[in-house]
Structures are given as structure tokens and as C-alpha cells.
Design a protein around this motif. Structure first.
Motif, PDB file in Angstrom:
ATOM      1  N   ASP A 114       2.187 -24.275 -25.243  1.00 60.17           N
ATOM      2  CA  ASP A 114       1.873 -25.436 -26.086  1.00 60.17           C
ATOM      3  C   ASP A 114       0.453 -25.271 -26.638  1.00 60.17           C
ATOM      4  O   ASP A 114      -0.489 -25.915 -26.176  1.00 60.17           O
ATOM      5  N   LEU A 115       0.306 -24.373 -27.625  1.00 59.87           N
ATOM      6  CA  LEU A 115      -1.025 -24.109 -28.177  1.00 59.87           C
ATOM      7  C   LEU A 115      -1.540 -25.292 -28.990  1.00 59.87           C
ATOM      8  O   LEU A 115      -2.753 -25.526 -29.065  1.00 59.87           O
ATOM      9  N   ASP A 116      -0.609 -26.068 -29.577  1.00 59.73           N
ATOM     10  CA  ASP A 116      -1.047 -27.266 -30.305  1.00 59.73           C
ATOM     11  C   ASP A 116      -1.662 -28.284 -29.324  1.00 59.73           C
ATOM     12  O   ASP A 116      -2.668 -28.925 -29.627  1.00 59.73           O
TER      13      ASP A 116
ATOM     14  N   PRO B 258     -10.153 -20.317 -29.669  1.00 55.08           N
ATOM     15  CA  PRO B 258     -10.840 -19.021 -29.710  1.00 55.08           C
ATOM     16  C   PRO B 258      -9.830 -17.899 -29.946  1.00 55.08           C
ATOM     17  O   PRO B 258      -8.620 -18.078 -29.778  1.00 55.08           O
ATOM     18  N   GLU B 259     -10.336 -16.747 -30.322  1.00 56.55           N
ATOM     19  CA  GLU B 259      -9.477 -15.587 -30.600  1.00 56.55           C
ATOM     20  C   GLU B 259      -8.943 -14.991 -29.291  1.00 56.55           C
ATOM     21  O   GLU B 259      -9.698 -14.806 -28.341  1.00 56.55           O
TER      22      GLU B 259
ATOM     23  N   VAL C 112     -11.040 -19.145 -23.503  1.00 56.57           N
ATOM     24  CA  VAL C 112     -11.419 -20.553 -23.703  1.00 56.57           C
ATOM     25  C   VAL C 112     -12.677 -20.872 -22.900  1.00 56.57           C
ATOM     26  O   VAL C 112     -13.568 -21.597 -23.372  1.00 56.57           O
ATOM     27  N   ASP C 113     -12.777 -20.318 -21.686  1.00 60.29           N
ATOM     28  CA  ASP C 113     -13.963 -20.532 -20.849  1.00 60.29           C
ATOM     29  C   ASP C 113     -15.223 -20.040 -21.559  1.00 60.29           C
ATOM     30  O   ASP C 113     -16.246 -20.732 -21.634  1.00 60.29           O
ATOM     31  N   ALA C 114     -15.156 -18.820 -22.098  1.00 64.12           N
ATOM     32  CA  ALA C 114     -16.310 -18.253 -22.802  1.00 64.12           C
ATOM     33  C   ALA C 114     -16.642 -19.090 -24.041  1.00 64.12           C
ATOM     34  O   ALA C 114     -17.816 -19.316 -24.375  1.00 64.12           O
ATOM     35  N   TYR C 115     -15.597 -19.572 -24.733  1.00 59.01           N
ATOM     36  CA  TYR C 115     -15.779 -20.362 -25.953  1.00 59.01           C
ATOM     37  C   TYR C 115     -16.500 -21.684 -25.649  1.00 59.01           C
ATOM     38  O   TYR C 115     -17.470 -22.055 -26.300  1.00 59.01           O
ATOM     39  N   VAL C 116     -16.005 -22.396 -24.601  1.00 52.96           N
ATOM     40  CA  VAL C 116     -16.607 -23.690 -24.238  1.00 52.96           C
ATOM     41  C   VAL C 116     -18.024 -23.486 -23.694  1.00 52.96           C
ATOM     42  O   VAL C 116     -18.939 -24.266 -24.008  1.00 52.96           O
TER      43      VAL C 116
END
Length: 944
Positions: free
Chosen positions: A713-715, A731-732, A746-750
């Protein structure tokens, strides 16, 4: 059986007493050494004791010399020298036990020995009293001794400003009430700055009247509340609806297991078990009056209103359970007879009583912090106490507090005469017999103290004595201001004092009267009050008062000393023993006599079968109604009834503690985390942990391990990231990525977003903001959690009908709920920090001093705290066909709604709440409108 159990538990206490006597002998042998010292040298011993303690000597090593020093100082400063048995009592207190000492044995003076010895360590000694008056009196009286020896004394009083409390706790010895100590502990764990805390630990406490505080008051937890959102109209409508109902009787069950017939009447009530319920007939009548179906409200609020309204109308009685003073309902303590200032019944009961009495109905409050007295006092490293009546509760003290009871022998043998009870058929004949007895004793000059269980009884007897022309004083919760003066003079020649249980504690009744109190009265009558009299006038008045009291004492001794008359047995044997203990102090003569009737509440509720047999026996032998009965059968029935009530009360206290024990570990975790933050815990280092844990939990929810990436569920994940950080894209990561890769990305992005926010605000501001935000998030979530637990506890008992243990169920649900609390708490913190924006508005010329939040504007729990909630009656929601499943939860969400949007002229943080909310009105178990296929509570409703 209970007596045998207590004896088994107390095996070995004689050995302890022999050891204490041996130590007391050492203290006595040192008397001459300290008597030879001048005042300066004697006072200087404290500094020497402290040096020795700092160099490794234990308090036990210092005990004989410290006790001997305090004993000599007391003789010089107070004119009172500790008896040997008082020294033994002081040793028992220091060892962390309960010293049971008879009334008049000088427990207040005993506490100074253990207080002084433990005060040497400098960690603070808390001396706990039952009311503010005794705390103030003892701190001033015994404070002279402590001050002489170089120790500082602090005093806590109800309503004292914060600025005065800090030095009181910083003192070596601190006097205060149990509720003041407990509430200060809770308040300390709600502050936003470290310098706002007042307590400095819980090293040692001495609890005066320990049975009253740790047993009688332990049924009621300490609760700090904030304003709630419920309408007063609801309580008023229910109060009107339950008036004039007819009481029914519980039908007898068919021994063969047939159907149970419907009870008659509108409600049934069991006064012994303190339960009440509407019958089907009564429920129909009430619903017709209200115009609403009570059980259609699935939140249970209307059902709770009904229960509390019935209790208020038919179980709680004015001038017995409460009084109304100046338009305010005030609770009367059933054990002491005193008004419990500032206390209110919970769960809407107090509001129901206010509605019944037609006074202003004050808002029902939301719990902000709570702890039971049991768990508060178990915080102390060492706990001790003293009372005249503890042996009957020895088993409970050991089980709950790990406190054994040591019985200290009296200084002089007790010569008081305790007469057998006199039992009459009716209450009227009983009170006539009491009035006759009082009149006879008053005529010969014997002072009389009459104990009553309720205010109503004290006023009834007062009218009877007034009719007979007998001058008397009445002491109850309505006239509590003059308590000390009335009790102090209750031993004067011919004095008659009618008192509720409040006369049982704190002040000695001196035969012949108290000369100091009499001197003050004489000066006031002469027009020169003691506070403005000259030293010469004061000395002359006290000399005359001593002569008068001395002469009266001799005459009172000649007629048998103080007579104590009880008009009813209390539910607890300890209360009866306390009343008896007012007479016969320090070897003085005295008499006690209890008058009972077969109609007394205790007999009627807990010994009905035996009382019926006794009544039939009296009728069979045609005994005149005014002739008293004396029989062992009656005495056994009374004792059996009292034991039954004590067992019920113990079960209630144990139940309160069992449920609070579940919360206690969680409370300690929350408070420990708060204190670490206040004490400077570096949250910046903690951010990476919080971020990783939050991200992993959510990513695994939307992208479960072991499922194909096209099923993720990416949305939903994108929507969560938008809500968390205000970003619209993910994130990519590669199409071949597994769940762990997505977590890492996602961890690195946040983390990168947080680093940019820190760079934008500056590390110093970010650190200070993080501290304030984390504290506010903890508090907001903890308060909401407490409310959830209140609702859970209210209804959990019903699970017993499904053959499930309510306590086990409560533990399981509380454990799961606390895990969710911790998760959402950190997520709230992260969301708030990521939404903070630097405020770029120009600063006005006259600006206040900078605070931790200057230079930033943010949204989140800190901003919504205290927001105004939607008021209005529960009826209005029920009648408008609102979703019944939301109930109280919907109301609580309204109360925690975000603050109104700032005006366009001011820069403000963008919030999703500023846009129309597509999720309003969605049920927690409905499919989520985002299309994920999950239930709303597991998707966008997780943090709502």
C-alpha cells in the motif's frame, strides 16, 4: 480466626521488644553524660553526629547517643522528658515498623527521636499527619526541639504557594498531610521545568495515626483533575427523573433452578454491599420521564448517569455522608467525621449529589494524574507509623506495606473500666437511655464525652440534652473550626461533649481541663486576648488557670474520671477502640459504655438474622422496650458484623490497589522518562532511535514482509509520510526492494528531513524545543491514556459474566494499550518537530524575555492542550441520532481538537486540519476511505 492469624504473624515480636528495651537501657545510661553539657555544647552534638555519619558510622551506631541527646534537649526546651517506653517506641519507628501505643502515651513526642536521628543524614524526613491543624501544631510545638538541635523544620499546608513549598521540602524535617505529600508528588511529575519540582526524594516517612491514613483513606486514590466537557443539565435531568421511585425487594431464587421472577418496585438496593440498580419497571418509568432510551447509548454514559443519580438519591444522605455549606456539597469522612476539604467523588457521583441538592453543579473533571495512597507510600525507602489501634489490621499492614506492628507497653497500667454493651429494641429508647446516663453523670460533676457515628445523631442528642437543660458542646463536621479547643476542655468538671469520630484523634483530653486553653479563654473574657496581653497578664492568667484545672482534676478523679459513651458501634473495631481510648490515659481512671439498638445500621445490614432472633427472644419473654439486654450472643453478633464489614472494606482497598498496581509500573516508566528529560537528557541523540522505530513500524504495516511489492500500500505509506512530515512523495527505492530496503530508505529520508529542520532552526533552539515538545506530548498522551483506562475499568467488571477474570482482562488490555501509547507518543513527537517552521515575522520593539519556544511556531499536542471542547448535553447527542458507538470517545476528540486557525496576517504552520477532513464520521471498524482495504483504525485512523 483473624486474632489467631495476627498472633502467628506477631511471633518473634517479643524478641524484638527485648532488643529494643536493651537499646533503651543504653540510652538511659548516657543520660548523665548529656545532662552535664551546657546548651551550646548539647546543640552542637548534631554537627558531630553528621560528621561521624559522613565518615561511615550508620544511624544504628549513632542511635543511643542521638536519642539521649534529643531526650535531654526535649527536657530543656519542651519541659517533657521521654519515658523509657517512648524511647522504645522511637526505636521501633527508626526500624521501620508501626509502634502501637495507647492513647495519651505521647506519640507526638516519640516521633521526635526517630525524626532527629534520621534527620542527621540530611535526606529529609516526612512526618505525615491526618489534617492541616495537627501538621501546623506539631511543627510549631516539636519544631522548637529540632531548631534547638540545629535541624530545619518545614510545614506544608493546603493551598500553600509553590515558592513556600520548596524550602519546606528542603528542610530536614517536613510536616504535612498525606494528601499534600501525595498531590505534590503528582504535581512534580507534571511540571515543564526542573526548577518547578518541590520534592527531593522519598527517604523516610513517619505516619501519625497510621491506620487512619494507610487503611481508612486508602480506598480513595489521589486524583488531580482538569476541566471536563460534560453538561450540568444532564445531571439535573437525571436527578429529577429518579425522584419518588419505589424501593423493591430482590426476589428469592428457586432452589430447583427455575426462572428468577422480576423484582417488584422501581429499584433494588443492597446497602451492605453498596449497590443499587433500577428494575425493568423503574427503567421504563425513568426513560419515559427523560424521553430517551438509556441503553441505546453504547458509550455507557447515560447508564453511568442513571447509576450515579440512583446512588445520590437513595444511598448518600445529607448530614451523614456529606454536608451542604454555602451552596457547596462537601464530603464527610466516615471514619473521622471531618470534612474532606477539596475532595470530590469521581465518575459523576459528586455532580449527581449537587443536582439532587439543587446547588451549582460543577463540571466533571478529567483525570490528569492519579496514584493510590498505598503506592505513594510504597515509594519510601523506609516507612514507619504510630497509632493506638493497629493490631486488628496487622495482616494488611504486612501484606500491603511490609510493615510489622510492634505493641509498645504503656508507661502506666490502664485502669479504665469498660462496661458491657447495653442493647435496646429501638433507637428512640437507646437515645433516651443515653440522655438519662449523661444527665446522671453531669449532675455529679463527671465529664462526659459522647461519641456518635453521624452528624444527624449528634444533633438529635444535642436537642434532647438542650430540652433537659444540660449545657454541652457539639463537635462535628459543621463545627470543626473549634475542634482543638472543644476537645482540650472536654475533661473539665461536669463538661458534656457530643462528638462524631473526629474527637478520636490528635488532642489529649486532660482531666480538669487544659490550663493554657483556659488562660486564653479567661483573657478573652476580660477583653485582653492572649495575642495582645502583656507578659505579666499572661503569666497571671496561666497561674490562675493552673490552679483552677488542678482543683478540678482532683474532683474529677474522685467521681471516676472521664466517661466515654458510645451511641453506636462503628463498622470498624478500631474506631470503637479509639473512642474508648480517650478515657483512662496515663493511668487515670475512666469509664466507657456503649448503647446500641437492634435498629442500628450495623446490626440491620450485617447481622440481620441474629438480630431478628434476639428481637424474637425479647418479645417472647415480654421484656419492656426500655429494658436493656446484656448477652454474649449479642456481643458475638456485633463482633461478627464488624468483621464482615472489615472484610468487605479490605476487599475494596485490595481491589483499588490491584488495579492501580497495573498502572503503577507504567506510571513509573512515564515519570522516569519525564524526569530524565527535565534533568537534561539529550533528546537529539535519541532522535535516531525514535525515527527508526517509528518508520519501521509504519513501513511494515503498509509493506508487509513476505508480500509482493505490487501488493504494498504505497499510497497509504505516502499519505502517512505526508501527515508525518508534510512531504508528498516517497524516497527512491528499486522495484526489486524488499521490506527492509524500504525501511532503510524511508528512515534515511525522514532523518535527512529532521537534519534540515535542525539546520534551519539551529541546534540550540531545536534542543530546547525538543525538550518542551516531548514533555507536552508525554503529558497529553498520558492524560488521554488515563481517561481510556478509567473507561476500561468502569466496564471491565461485566466480563465476569463471561467467566473471565476482570483483573486479568484489565492487565492484558492495559499492557497492549501502553505499548500503543509509547509508539504513538514518539510518533507525535516526531510529527510535531518536523512541522515546526521558523517564524519570520518582524519582532516588535518591546519583546518579552526569550523562552525556549521563541523563534519558532509549531503545531501538535502542545498547541491543542487546553482547547475548548464542545459542551452540551448527552441527551442532545442521543436525541440527534449521533453515532452511538463514538460516545465518550467522540466527545474527547472534540475536547482535544486543534486550536482555531491563526489569522492570515500572521505566519502560521500549515496543518492538514486546515483542509476539509475526509475522515470525519468514519467508524473505527469501517473500511478506510483511502481505498487501502484496511479498517480505518489500522490505516488513517491509527492516531486519531
Amino acid at each position: 480466626m483473624a486474632g489467631l492469624f495476627s498472633k502467628i504473624l506477631s511471633i518473634g515480636s517479643d524478641k524484638e521488644l527485648r532488643e529494643y528495651n536493651s537499646i533503651a537501657a543504653k540510652v538511659s545510661s548516657l543520660g548523665d553524660t548529656f545532662a552535664k553539657m551546657d546548651d551550646e555544647e548539647l546543640a552542637g552534638q548534631t554537627v558531630r553526629f553528621r560528621e561521624r555519619h559522613a565518615n561511615g558510622e550508620s544511624l544504628d551506631d549513632l542511635l543511643p547517643e542521638a536519642f539521649a541527646c534529643a531526650r535531654e534537649a526535649s527536657d530543656r526546651v519542651l519541659g517533657m522528658r521521654h519515658f523509657d517506653v517512648q524511647v522504645v517506641g522511637g526505636i521501633a519507628l527508626h526500624r521501620g515498623t508501626i509502634a502501637e501505643m495507647k492513647t495519651g502515651e505521647g506519640k507526638t513526642l516519640v516521633s521526635t527521636l526517630a525524626g532527629y536521628l534520621n534527620g542527621i543524614a540530611g535526606d529529609g524526613v516526612h512526618i505525615v499527619t491526618v489534617n492541616d491543624y495537627l501538621a501546623r501544631r506539631d511543627s510549631e510545638w516539636m519544631g522548637k526541639l529540632y531548631n534547638f538541635l540545629g535541624l530545619e523544620v518545614g510545614l506544608l499546608q493546603n493551598g500553600m504557594p509553590l515558592a513556600d513549598k520548596r524550602p519546606a521540602y528542603a528542610a530536614d524535617i517536613t510536616y504535612g498531610t498525606n494528601s499534600e505529600f501525595g498531590f505534590d508528588y503528582l504535581r512534580d511529575n507534571m511540571v515543564m521545568r526542573a526548577d518547578m519540582r518541590v520534592q527531593r526524594g522519598h527517604k523516610f516517612a513517619i505516619v501519625d495515626e497510621v491506620d487512619s491514613i494507610l487503611i481508612d483513606e486508602a480506598r480513595t486514590p489521589l486524583i488531580i483533575s482538569g476541566a471536563g466537557t460534560k453538561s450540568a443539565d444532564t445531571y439535573k435531568e437525571f436527578a429529577r427523573a429518579v425522584r419518588g421511585l419505589e424501593r423493591g425487594e430482590e426476589p428469592e431464587r428457586d432452589p430447583l433452578g427455575g426462572p428468577v421472577p422480576e423484582p417488584d418496585g422501581d429499584y433494588i438496593m443492597d446497602e451492605a454491599k453498596h449497590t443499587i440498580a433500577a428494575t425493568e419497571r423503574g427503567l421504563r418509568k425513568i426513560e419515559q420521564r427523560l424521553g430517551v432510551e438509556i441503553y441505546s447509548d453504547l458509550s455507557g454514559q447515560l447508564a453511568n448517569h442513571l447509576q450515579q443519580a440512583l446512588k445520590a438519591q437513595y444511598m448518600f444522605h445529607r448530614d451523614k455522608d456529606y454536608v451542604v455549606i454555602d451552596g457547596e456539597v462537601k464530603i464527610v469522612d466516615e471514619f473521622t467525621g471531618r470534612i474532606m476539604e477539596g475532595r470530590r467523588w469521581s465518575e459523576g457521583l459528586h455532580q449527581a449529589v449537587e443536582a439532587k441538592e439543587g446547588v451549582l453543579v460543577r463540571e466533571e473533571n478529567q483525570t490528569l494524574a492519579t496514584i493510590t495512597l498505598q503506592n505513594y507510600f510504597r515509594l519510601y525507602d523506609k516507612l514507619s507509623g504510630m497509632t493506638g489501634t493497629a493490631m486488628t489490621e496487622d495482616a494488611e499492614f504486612r501484606e500491603i506495606y511490609k510493615l510489622p506492628v510492634t505493641e509498645i507497653p504503656p508507661n502506666k497500667p490502664v485502669v479504665r473500666v469498660d462496661h458491657d454493651d447495653r442493647i435496646y429494641r429501638t433507637i428512640e429508647y437507646k437515645f433516651n437511655a443515653v440522655a438519662d446516663d449523661v444527665e446522671r453523670r453531669h449532675a455529679k460533676g463527671q465529664p462526659v464525652l459522647v461519641g456518635t457515628v453521624s452528624i444527624e445523631s449528634s444533633e438529635k442528642l444535642s436537642k434532647m440534652l438542650t430540652t433537659r437543660g444540660i449545657k454541652h458542646e457539639v463537635l462535628n463536621a459543621k463545627f470543626h473550626e473549634r475542634e482543638a479547643q472543644i476537645v482540650a476542655q472536654a475533661g473539665r468538671e461536669g463538661a458534656v461533649t457530643i462528638a462524631t469520630n473526629m474527637a478520636g484523634r490528635g488532642t489529649d483530653i486532660l482531666l480538669g481541663g487544659n490550663p493554657d486553653e483556659l488562660a486564653d479563654e479567661m483573657l478573652a473574657e476580660a477583653g485582653t486576648p492572649a495575642d495582645i496581653a502583656t507578659p505579666e497578664q499572661l503569666a497571671e492568667a496561666r497561674k490562675k488557670a493552673r490552679e483552677i484545672c488542678s482543683a478540678e482534676r482532683e474532683r474529677v478523679l474522685a467521681v471516676g474520671g472521664l466517661a466515654v459513651i458510645g451511641t453506636e458501634r462503628h463498622e470498624s473495631r478500631r474506631i470503637d477502640n479509639q473512642l474508648r481510648g480517650r478515657a483512662g490515659r496515663q493511668g487515670d481512671p475512666g469509664e466507657t459504655q456503649f448503647y446500641l439498638s437492634l435498629e442500628d445500621d450495623l446490626m440491620r445490614l450485617f447481622g440481620a438474622d441474629r438480630m431478628d432472633r434476639i428481637g424474637a427472644l425479647m418479645a417472647k419473654y415480654d421484656m419492656p422496650p426500655d429494658m436493656p439486654l446484656k448477652a454474649k450472643m449479642v456481643s458475638k453478633a456485633i463482633e461478627g458484623a464488624q468483621r464482615k464489614v472489615e472484610e468487605i472494606n479490605y476487599a475494596m482497598r485490595k481491589s483499588v490497589l490491584d488495579y492501580d498496581d497495573v498502572m503503577n509500573q507504567q506510571r513509573q516508566v512515564i515519570y522516569e522518562e519525564r524526569n530524565k528529560i527535565l534533568d537534561g537528557k539529550d533528546l537529539i541523540e535519541h532522535i535516531s532511535e525514535v525515527t527508526s522505530a517509528t518508520v519501521e513500524r509504519e513501513v511494515r504495516e503498509y509493506c508487509p514482509e513476505g508480500t509482493a511489492s505490487e501488493d504494498w500500500d504505497l499510497d497509504g505509506l505516502r499519505s502517512w509520510l505526508n501527515e508525518l512530515a508534510g512531504v508528498d512523495d516517497l524516497p527512491e527505492f528499486s522495484k526489486e526492494a524488499d521490506t527492509a530496503d524500504v525501511v532503510s530508505a524511508v528512515d534515511a529520508y525522514v532523518s535527512d528531513l529532521y537534519a534540515k529542520r535542525t539546520e534551519d532552526l539551529g541546534e540550540d533552539i531545536t534542543h530546547r524545543l525538543a525538550t518542551q515538545v516531548m514533555l507536552r506530548v508525554i503529558d497529553t498522551r498520558w492524560m488521554a491514556y488515563l481517561q481510556e483506562m478509567d473507561y476500561l475499568k468502569t466496564g471491565i467488571g461485566l466480563r465476569g459474566f463471561g467467566q473471565r477474570d476482570p483483573l486479568v482482562e484489565y492487565k492484558q488490555e492495559a499492557y497492549a494499550a501502553f505499548g500503543q501509547l509509547v509508539d504513538t507518543m514518539y510518533e507525535d513527537f516526531l510529527r510535531t518537530m518536523l512541522h515546526i517552521r521558523r517564524n519570520t515575522a518582524p519582532v516588535a520593539a518591546a519583546t518579552p524575555a526569550p523562552s525556549a519556544l521563541d523563534g519558532a511556531n509549531y503545531s501538535g499536542p502542545a498547541e491543542v492542550d487546553g482547547a475548548e471542547g464542545t459542551r452540551g448535553s448527552v441527551f442532545s447527542r442521543a436525541r440527534a441520532n449521533a453515532r452511538p458507538a463514538q460516545g465518550a470517545h467522540a466527545e474527547r476528540r472534540e475536547a482535544n481538537a486543534p486550536s482555531p486557525k491563526a489569522s492570515e496576517a500572521k505566519p502560521h504552520t500549515y496543518r492538514k486540519a486546515d483542509d476539509p477532513d475526509p475522515y470525519v464520521g468514519v467508524g473505527r471498524n469501517d473500511p478506510c476511505p483511502c481505498g487501502s482495504g484496511k479498517k480505518f483504525k489500522n490505516c488513517h485512523g491509527r492516531n486519531r
